[in-house]
Design an enzyme around this catalytic site. Structure first.
Site, mmCIF file in Angstrom:
data_model
loop_
_atom_site.group_PDB
_atom_site.id
_atom_site.type_symbol
_atom_site.label_atom_id
_atom_site.label_comp_id
_atom_site.label_asym_id
_atom_site.label_seq_id
_atom_site.Cartn_x
_atom_site.Cartn_y
_atom_site.Cartn_z
ATOM 1 N N ARG A 81 1.001 1.307 10.173
ATOM 2 C CA ARG A 81 0.707 1.685 8.789
ATOM 3 C C ARG A 81 1.991 1.560 7.981
ATOM 4 O O ARG A 81 2.875 2.405 8.084
ATOM 5 C CB ARG A 81 0.174 3.120 8.730
ATOM 6 C CG ARG A 81 -0.439 3.491 7.398
ATOM 7 C CD ARG A 81 -1.096 4.859 7.436
ATOM 8 N NE ARG A 81 -2.248 4.927 8.335
ATOM 9 C CZ ARG A 81 -3.457 4.415 8.066
ATOM 10 N NH1 ARG A 81 -3.669 3.818 6.920
ATOM 11 N NH2 ARG A 81 -4.419 4.516 8.936
ATOM 12 N N SER A 110 -11.120 -6.646 8.935
ATOM 13 C CA SER A 110 -12.247 -6.001 8.295
ATOM 14 C C SER A 110 -12.925 -7.052 7.436
ATOM 15 O O SER A 110 -12.248 -7.803 6.738
ATOM 16 C CB SER A 110 -11.719 -4.866 7.428
ATOM 17 O OG SER A 110 -12.775 -4.231 6.773
ATOM 18 N N GLU A 134 -7.624 -0.786 14.193
ATOM 19 C CA GLU A 134 -8.233 -1.765 13.285
ATOM 20 C C GLU A 134 -7.264 -2.916 12.992
ATOM 21 O O GLU A 134 -6.120 -2.693 12.604
ATOM 22 C CB GLU A 134 -8.626 -1.084 11.976
ATOM 23 C CG GLU A 134 -9.280 -2.020 10.982
ATOM 24 C CD GLU A 134 -9.611 -1.326 9.653
ATOM 25 O OE1 GLU A 134 -9.804 -0.089 9.661
ATOM 26 O OE2 GLU A 134 -9.658 -2.029 8.634
ATOM 27 N N ARG A 176 0.843 -1.197 0.000
ATOM 28 C CA ARG A 176 0.000 0.000 0.000
ATOM 29 C C ARG A 176 0.875 1.242 0.000
ATOM 30 O O ARG A 176 1.820 1.344 0.776
ATOM 31 C CB ARG A 176 -0.939 -0.028 1.208
ATOM 32 C CG ARG A 176 -1.798 -1.290 1.173
ATOM 33 C CD ARG A 176 -2.836 -1.378 2.251
ATOM 34 N NE ARG A 176 -3.574 -2.626 2.086
ATOM 35 C CZ ARG A 176 -4.620 -2.987 2.824
ATOM 36 N NH1 ARG A 176 -5.061 -2.181 3.782
ATOM 37 N NH2 ARG A 176 -5.223 -4.127 2.603
ATOM 38 N N ARG A 206 -0.273 -5.792 12.019
ATOM 39 C CA ARG A 206 -1.109 -5.243 13.091
ATOM 40 C C ARG A 206 -1.327 -6.247 14.215
ATOM 41 O O ARG A 206 -1.430 -5.874 15.385
ATOM 42 C CB ARG A 206 -2.438 -4.742 12.523
ATOM 43 C CG ARG A 206 -2.191 -3.490 11.673
ATOM 44 C CD ARG A 206 -3.431 -2.722 11.373
ATOM 45 N NE ARG A 206 -3.097 -1.522 10.607
ATOM 46 C CZ ARG A 206 -3.989 -0.684 10.095
ATOM 47 N NH1 ARG A 206 -5.278 -0.903 10.261
ATOM 48 N NH2 ARG A 206 -3.592 0.381 9.424
#
Length: 424
Positions: A275, A352, A349, A260, A390
Site C-alpha cells: 500500500r 481488479s 489483491e 493515492r 503489487r
RNA sequence: GGAGUGGUGUCCGAGCGGUUUAAGGAGGCGGUCUUGAAAACCGUUGUACCGAAAGGUACCGGGGGUUCGAAUCCCCCCUACUCCGCCA
C-alpha cells in the site's frame, strides 16, 4: 450517475441497492430536488417565452405609449427571469451533488455483503507456494538484494514512497512492457497518459476528490488532481464524444503513475510496497455497446488471469460483494495473488476489473448513435493489466530461493535480460 | 511568460444590436427525372431539457455583464495559430 427517470421509475430498487452497498445516499432528497428542478424550469421557460414575444413585438412600428408599455414589461420580465435562473441554478447544484452520491445498480448475481471478507472466491489457479526454508517478505528481500529503498524515500518524500533500484527498475519496466505486448496482440491500443486530470473528469469517472476521506491528491491553486489510476485519463479521453456503432468496441491500455493518499491506512500493513502513495500501472479500458459489456467484462477478467498465470503466480478470483464494489461498478472481479510474506502468507489483491455500465458515460457524456439514429450512452469497463508494485511483491515473495536470491518468471526473462537476481 | 490574430450548425463559411425562426455553399438522407448512373431540380438534415401531445426553452469556445432585445457591445477565462522569450 444513474438516469433520473430511471431513479423515479424504480425508487424501491434504487433504495434497496443503496442499502445493499452500504452507501449513505439520500434518495428522497434527489427525488424532491428533481421535482423542484422541473417546476423551476417550467416557470422559467414561461417567462422566457414571454420575453421573446415582447422582443419580437418591439420590431414593429409602435406608438410611444405602446412602446413604453412593452419596455416596462420587458424590464419586469428581465428581473423575474434573473430570479428564476438563480433559483434553478441553486436547485441544480444541490441536485447534482445529491445525485452523484447514488451508486450504480449492482449485478443481480454479485454477492451481497458489506466488506471484502464477504467477497466470493470463484476460482483458484495454482496453490500457495511451499518453501523448504523460511521465506522472507519482499521488504527484506528488497533491502538485501538492493532493489527497494523505503528509508531514503521517507526522508526525501515521506512514508509510503519508495525508490526502485538496480534490477528492481528493470523488473518494473519488464512488467509493463510484457503487459503492453500481450495487450497490443489482443487489439488494445497503447497509451501513455497524463498523471493528472481535471476535477470534472475525476468526478465523471466516479471519484470524489473533495473531503477528508478522499484518496485523491489535489494540486493547490489548480483545478487538477493526481490520478489514482489511468482509468481516469482513459475514460476522460473520449468525454463528450458520440461514436457511430461501427467504431465500437474501443480497447485501450494506458500506462501511468498512480497516486493515492491512503489517509488513515497506516497500521500493520503499512510497511512495504503493498500500500503505497505512488505506483506504476498498465490499465485496460473498453468502450462498448451496452449489450456487449458483460462479455467484455469476462474478457478483461480472462486477460488478467492470463497475465498472472503466465507469470507463474498462484492466484484466486473473487466476485466482489455489493458493499465493496465502489459507486460506479455494476460488477467487479478481483484477482488476489498469493503473497507468502504478507501476514505469514495471504491472498493480496493484485488486479481488479469493473463493468461500470453507463454510470460513467452518463456524466462524461460518451454516447453512440443507435440503429434508429438516437444517441445512447456507451458502456465503459476497466481492468488492471499490471500494477507494478503489487506484482513485484508477488514475484519477489513467490520466486525467492533458499540462498536469498530471486528467480525471474520465465515469461519475463526476455524483457529483463536476466533470469535471476543473485544475493550480494 | 509577452505581443498579435482567430474560435459560428456534419464540414467550409457569412453575419458584428431587432425581416437571422443563423445567409450561402459542400456533404448526408428522401424524392422527381432515367433502363441504370451522373447531372439538374424539389424537399429534408444538430444536441439537451420541459411536455401525454401540440409545442416550448436553451445552445454561435466557456463564464459573467450591458440592453426591452446579444452570435453581434463590455469584462474574465479556456483554446488554436503566428512571432518573441524560456526550456527537457
Amino acid at each position: 450517475m444513474l438516469d433520473l427517470k430511471f431513479i423515479r421509475d424504480n425508487i424501491d430498487a434504487v433504495r434497496a441497492n443503496i442499502a445493499e452497498r452500504y452507501m449513505d445516499a439520500d434518495l428522497d432528497l434527489v427525488v424532491r430536488l428533481a421535482d423542484e428542478r422541473t417546476a423551476a424550469i417550467k416557470a422559467l421557460e414561461d417567462q422566457r417565452r414571454r420575453r421573446n414575444e415582447v422582443a419580437q413585438a418591439m420590431k414593429a412600428k409602435l406608438g410611444d405609449a405602446e412602446r413604453q408599455a412593452l419596455i416596462d414589461e420587458g424590464k419586469a420580465l428581465k428581473d423575474a427571469i434573473a430570479g428564476l435562473e438563480a433559483r434553478l441554478s441553486e436547485v441544480e447544484i444541490e441536485l447534482k451533488a445529491a445525485h452523484a452520491r447514488i451508486p450504480n445498480m449492482a449485478h443481480p448475481d454479485a454477492p451481497r455483503g458489506k466488506e471484502d471478507k464477504d467477497n466470493l472466491e470463484v476460482k483458484r489457479v495454482g496453490e500457495p507456494t511451499r518453501f523448504s526454508f523460511e521465506p522472507k517478505d519482499h521488504v527484506t528481500l528488497g533491502a538485501e538484494l538492493d532493489l527497494l529503498d523505503f528509508d531514503t524515500a521517507t526522508r526525501v518524500t515521506g512514508t509510503k514512497f519508495y525508490y526502485l533500484k538496480n534490477q528492481g527498475v528493470i523488473l518494473e519496466l519488464a512488467l509493463t512492457r510484457y503487459a503492453l505486448d500481450l495487450l497490443m496482440a489482443k487489439g488494445f491500443m497503447p497509451f501513455s497518459t497524463p498523471d493528472l486530470a481535471k476535477t470534472e473528469i475525476l468526478e465523471g469517472i466516479g471519484f470524489n476528490p473533495r473531503g477528508a476521506e478522499s484518496n485523491v491528491y489535489q494540486l493547490a491553486d489548480e483545478d487538477l488532481c493526481l490520478i489514482g489510476t489511468a482509468e481516469i485519463t482513459l475514460g476522460g479521453y473520449y468525454s463528450g464524444r458520440t461514436f457511430s456503432k461501427d467504431e465500437l468496441p474501443l480497447k485501450l491500455v494506458g500506462l501511468s503513475h498512480c497516486f493515492r493518499r491512503e489517509a488513515g491506512a497506516s497500521g500493520q500493513f503499512s510497511k512495504g510496497l503493498y500500500r503505497v502513495h505512488q505506483f506504476t500501472k498498465a490499465e485496460m479500458f473498453i468502450y462498448c455497446l451496452p449489450e456487449d459489456s458483460g462479455r467484455y467484462h469476462e474478457e478483461l477478467r480472462a486477460i488478467e488471469e492470463e497475465i498472472f498465470s503466465s507469470l507463474g503466480l498462484p492466484f484466486r478470483v473473487v466476485d466482489t460483494c455489493t458493499g465493496d464494489l465502489g459507486a460506479p461498478a455494476y460488477r467487479k472481479w478481483d484477482l488476489e495473488a498469493w503473497m507468502p510474506g504478507r501476514n505469514g502468507g495471504e491472498w493480496g489483491e493484485v488486479t481488479s476489473t469493473s463493468n461500470c455500465t453507463d454510470y460513467q458515460a452518463r456524466r462524461l457524456n460518451v454516447k453512440y448513435k443507435d440503429d434508429d439514429g438516437k444517441n445512447q450512452y456507451v458502456h465503459m469497463l476497466n481492468g488492471t493489466a499490471i500494477a507494478c508494485s503489487r506484482a513485484i511483491v508477488a514475484i519477489l515473495e513467490n520466486y525467492q530461493e533458499a540462498d536469498g536470491g530471486v528467480r525471474m518468471p520465465p515469461a519475463l526473462v526476455p524483457y529483463c535480460g536476466f533470469d535471476r537476481i543473485n544475493p550480494k
